[in-house]
Scaffold this motif. Structure first.
Motif, PDB file in Angstrom:
ATOM      1  N   ALA A   1      12.673  54.468  10.884  1.00  0.00           N
ATOM      2  CA  ALA A   1      13.495  55.235  11.800  1.00  0.00           C
ATOM      3  C   ALA A   1      14.100  54.291  12.834  1.00  0.00           C
ATOM      4  O   ALA A   1      13.387  53.531  13.486  1.00  0.00           O
ATOM      5  CB  ALA A   1      12.676  56.321  12.488  1.00  0.00           C
ATOM      6  N   ALA A   2      15.411  54.327  12.985  1.00  0.00           N
ATOM      7  CA  ALA A   2      16.114  53.343  13.807  1.00  0.00           C
ATOM      8  C   ALA A   2      16.008  53.680  15.283  1.00  0.00           C
ATOM      9  O   ALA A   2      15.948  54.848  15.674  1.00  0.00           O
ATOM     10  CB  ALA A   2      17.578  53.279  13.396  1.00  0.00           C
ATOM     11  N   GLN A   3      16.013  52.634  16.083  1.00  0.00           N
ATOM     12  CA  GLN A   3      16.069  52.760  17.534  1.00  0.00           C
ATOM     13  C   GLN A   3      16.865  51.584  18.074  1.00  0.00           C
ATOM     14  O   GLN A   3      16.625  50.432  17.706  1.00  0.00           O
ATOM     15  CB  GLN A   3      14.679  52.790  18.152  1.00  0.00           C
ATOM     16  N   SER A   4      17.829  51.866  18.935  1.00  0.00           N
ATOM     17  CA  SER A   4      18.685  50.828  19.464  1.00  0.00           C
ATOM     18  C   SER A   4      17.980  50.035  20.564  1.00  0.00           C
ATOM     19  O   SER A   4      16.897  50.418  21.027  1.00  0.00           O
ATOM     20  CB  SER A   4      19.976  51.444  20.017  1.00  0.00           C
ATOM     21  N   GLU A   5      18.617  48.966  20.971  1.00  0.00           N
ATOM     22  CA  GLU A   5      18.118  48.209  22.114  1.00  0.00           C
ATOM     23  C   GLU A   5      18.299  49.043  23.388  1.00  0.00           C
ATOM     24  O   GLU A   5      19.291  49.757  23.532  1.00  0.00           O
ATOM     25  CB  GLU A   5      18.870  46.893  22.241  1.00  0.00           C
ATOM     26  N   PRO A   6      17.357  48.978  24.327  1.00  0.00           N
ATOM     27  CA  PRO A   6      17.505  49.751  25.572  1.00  0.00           C
ATOM     28  C   PRO A   6      18.754  49.316  26.352  1.00  0.00           C
ATOM     29  O   PRO A   6      19.121  48.144  26.366  1.00  0.00           O
ATOM     30  CB  PRO A   6      16.222  49.429  26.342  1.00  0.00           C
ATOM     31  N   PHE A   7      19.390  50.270  26.986  1.00  0.00           N
ATOM     32  CA  PHE A   7      20.557  49.993  27.809  1.00  0.00           C
ATOM     33  C   PHE A   7      20.536  50.933  29.006  1.00  0.00           C
ATOM     34  O   PHE A   7      19.732  51.867  29.077  1.00  0.00           O
ATOM     35  CB  PHE A   7      21.855  50.156  27.002  1.00  0.00           C
ATOM     36  N   ASP A   8      21.421  50.681  29.952  1.00  0.00           N
ATOM     37  CA  ASP A   8      21.517  51.488  31.175  1.00  0.00           C
ATOM     38  C   ASP A   8      22.860  52.205  31.212  1.00  0.00           C
ATOM     39  O   ASP A   8      23.877  51.674  30.747  1.00  0.00           O
ATOM     40  CB  ASP A   8      21.380  50.610  32.430  1.00  0.00           C
ATOM     41  N   PHE A   9      22.843  53.404  31.749  1.00  0.00           N
ATOM     42  CA  PHE A   9      24.105  54.098  31.975  1.00  0.00           C
ATOM     43  C   PHE A   9      24.872  53.391  33.092  1.00  0.00           C
ATOM     44  O   PHE A   9      24.280  53.003  34.106  1.00  0.00           O
ATOM     45  CB  PHE A   9      23.867  55.557  32.357  1.00  0.00           C
ATOM     46  N   PRO A  10      26.175  53.227  32.933  1.00  0.00           N
ATOM     47  CA  PRO A  10      26.959  52.553  33.976  1.00  0.00           C
ATOM     48  C   PRO A  10      27.114  53.448  35.201  1.00  0.00           C
ATOM     49  O   PRO A  10      26.887  54.661  35.137  1.00  0.00           O
ATOM     50  CB  PRO A  10      28.304  52.303  33.283  1.00  0.00           C
ATOM     51  N   PRO A  11      27.502  52.875  36.321  1.00  0.00           N
ATOM     52  CA  PRO A  11      27.751  53.705  37.519  1.00  0.00           C
ATOM     53  C   PRO A  11      28.951  54.606  37.319  1.00  0.00           C
ATOM     54  O   PRO A  11      29.837  54.332  36.493  1.00  0.00           O
ATOM     55  CB  PRO A  11      27.998  52.666  38.626  1.00  0.00           C
ATOM     56  N   LEU A  12      28.974  55.670  38.073  1.00  0.00           N
ATOM     57  CA  LEU A  12      30.060  56.636  37.972  1.00  0.00           C
ATOM     58  C   LEU A  12      31.337  56.023  38.526  1.00  0.00           C
ATOM     59  O   LEU A  12      31.349  55.454  39.624  1.00  0.00           O
ATOM     60  CB  LEU A  12      29.699  57.908  38.743  1.00  0.00           C
ATOM     61  N   LYS A  13      32.417  56.138  37.783  1.00  0.00           N
ATOM     62  CA  LYS A  13      33.697  55.614  38.229  1.00  0.00           C
ATOM     63  C   LYS A  13      34.314  56.575  39.235  1.00  0.00           C
ATOM     64  O   LYS A  13      34.454  57.762  38.971  1.00  0.00           O
ATOM     65  CB  LYS A  13      34.642  55.418  37.045  1.00  0.00           C
TER      66      LYS A  13
END
Length: 242
Positions: free
Chosen positions: A220-232
């Protein structure tokens, strides 16, 4: 002498017994093919957080995320004589709190994309036999043209069921949170899940899907962790200039 009704009941009882035995054998036979060769890989392509109404029925503005991802999956080992269709989905997992280190923080999971892959039609199915023996020549020609057009439309996509090659796929569903805030959430991952739906028997779920029983093998695949960008936010003219 047995009456006609008694003989009919005997034939019907024998038929249902045989059908039940065959169905049980088909449901148990898939245990010999767990699909441990199935693989899937998913990676984030792009993500942005927007503030607005994610749905037409939303009553207020809130932050929601739009994503694009790449998906490579080979789920063909799950297709056998008892497979009706395969439900594949991609979901995002993220902390339900702005502070992921909090002890009360839980992981939220939201599906952002899904698809249904039907098993190839058998040449001995009712629809195939009906089209073969009962349809006219004109309908056969039109069906051939339709199949040719659908193959051209599919392009270079693999004809093998369960093989997915997606690049820059846009999410089907907007990702939002009950708090109305998503910007700068940390440690977000994309995951691939599936559900094998047989003709007869129990549903089989992918690993890490939360199902207590009836889980398939496979990676079962899982991506590398990432962060949501700040709100524009829009820049206000004259702000910061004195």
């Amino acid at each position: 002498m047995h009456s006609s009704l008694n003989r009919l009941q005997a034939v019907f009882g024998f038929f249902t017994t045989v059908a039940l035995f065959v169905a049980g054998f088909a449901a148990l036979s898939v245990l010999l093919y767990p699909g441990d060769d199935a693989t899937a890989q998913v990676s984030l392509k792009d993500v942005k957080v927007i503030k607005g109404r994610p749905h037409y029925y939303s009553t207020k503005k809130e932050e929601y995320a739009q994503m694009r991802f790449d998906l490579d999956a080979d789920l063909s080992p799950f297709f056998n004589w008892n497979t009706k269709q395969l439900f594949v989905y991609v979901y995002a997992s993220y902390s339900s709190s702005d502070n992921p280190s909090s002890t009360s923080a839980l992981n939220s999971e939201s599906i952002i994309w899904d698809t249904i892959i039907e098993a190839p039609a058998s040449p001995y199915s009712l629809s195939a036999l009906k089209e073969r023996f009962l349809s006219s020549k004109s309908s056969k020609k039109s069906s051939k043209r339709t199949n040719t057009a659908s193959k051209k439309k599919a392009g270079a996509a693999s004809t093998e069921p369960g093989v997915l090659r997606l690049r820059g796929q846009k999410s089907k569903y907007q990702l939002s949170d009950i708090t109305g805030r998503l910007a700068e959430r940390k440690n977000v991952t994309l995951n691939v899940g599936w559900n094998v739906q047989p003709w007869v028997g129990a549903l089989w779920w992918s690993p890490r899907s939360g199902a207590a029983v009836q889980r398939t093998l496979g990676e079962a695949a899982q991506s590398e962790p990432f962060d949501f960008p700040p709100l524009k936010t829009r820049k206000v003219e004259g702000a910061g200039s004195k």
